[in-house]
Design an enzyme around this catalytic site. Sequence first.
Site: not given
Length: 451
Positions: A129, A205-207, A209-210, A227, A261, A430
């Site tokens: 994104n 990325g997505s929750t 995958v995170g 994040e 996000c 970050e």
Amino acid sequence: MLQVLNPATEEPVATVPAATPADVDAAVARAAAAQRGWAAAAPADRARLLRRFALVVDDHVEELARLEVAEAGHTIGNARWEAGNVRDLLDFAAGGAERLNGRQIPVAGGLDVTILEPLGVVGVIAPWNFPMPIAAWATAPALAAGNAVLLKPAETTPLTALRLAELALEAGLPEGLFQVLPGTGPVAGNALVEHPGVAKIVFTGSTRVGTSIMAKCADQVKRVTLELGGKSPNIVFADADLEAAAAAAPMSFLDNSGQDCCARTRILVQRGAYDRFMELLTPAVEEIVVGDPADERTQMGPLISRAQLDRVRSYVPDDLPGIRGKAPGGPGFWFPPTVLTGLPEDAPCAVEEVFGPVAVVLPFEDEADAIRLANATDYGLSGSLWTRDIGRALRVSRAVRAGNLSVNSHSSVRYWTPFGGYGKSGLGRELGPDALTAFTETKNVFISTEA
């Protein structure tokens, strides 16, 4: 091979070799060798090379922006900002290379000091994104702190990352210090996460995958910064400047076609101001210019892919009430600006991250109700609130569980301030003045004076 498509036309832009586990293994070995020399270099020399890298990026801002338009469908104005943000992040991080100060701690019988040392090889898994700036969020401070970086860009958007690696070499950074590994998540990404030679993973990325990455890192006691998703509130109180709040609301969730996000996709409006706010919001949404991202007048471009378009459509049946703008027909992954009304507060669109140009408007009664609604989510990344009451602004800012809040604006991310979320929006911070320390180990040294 990875095929890169232009989201506005569905035409192929490029094909890129996909990294294998063997490629990752070889890259880690090169990075580890390069990192030793980089960490031993004087901080001033690291800073000088990073500033040179920033200057080279500045010379190629337009080229990088055009690549971003082609591979990600970003509007040209946004893409220029993103390339400029990479430049600015490199400059900002370079200043930190000479300011990684330890501490002297008072002790009896000697001198106690702390030293901040680089971790080694850092793996960065960047999203599609915001391919350039988010990659730089980790890469710039990690390099400044003395680490090597292996960057895996998203499968759909590898081109700007590959070009940045070429520009790094042009600027004089050592071979192997900053490498880009295009590839799929299950192959290249997984190999990077599981490699014992990688000291830390930074993932955006997505929750879903995170959490998987976090579990794999836990097995190795490997550091991780995540994040992840968001479902951010935009809280409008009745005493706010409604004209300003309504004028700002559309791009708070339509920027980057809602693929953000931090997008303020839950618009919470105090009931006494609801009708007037909707009168102001309707034309503001309907007038958004959606079209060719290379056109300077365009405010919103396409979604990134067919899969993302199908996902967004699944959340928005045609019979849902609300406001809908215009979008092009024909080729491309287009979806119109959409504001849904009259939905229950637990409707899927109101609680799940759609990641598209879709917002939901929900009424609330009073301050306590606004806070309840704002916190009625597993996420906690960002949010906004609009009020003329400074006391209320402070109370609500303290009560809303989110890492980044704006009062009477929609600003979320500045490279000189911290960024990160609560709950399922992620882990760690970050950017900001402490960005470099997230890529260091603290070593404590005691020197006895009693000999």
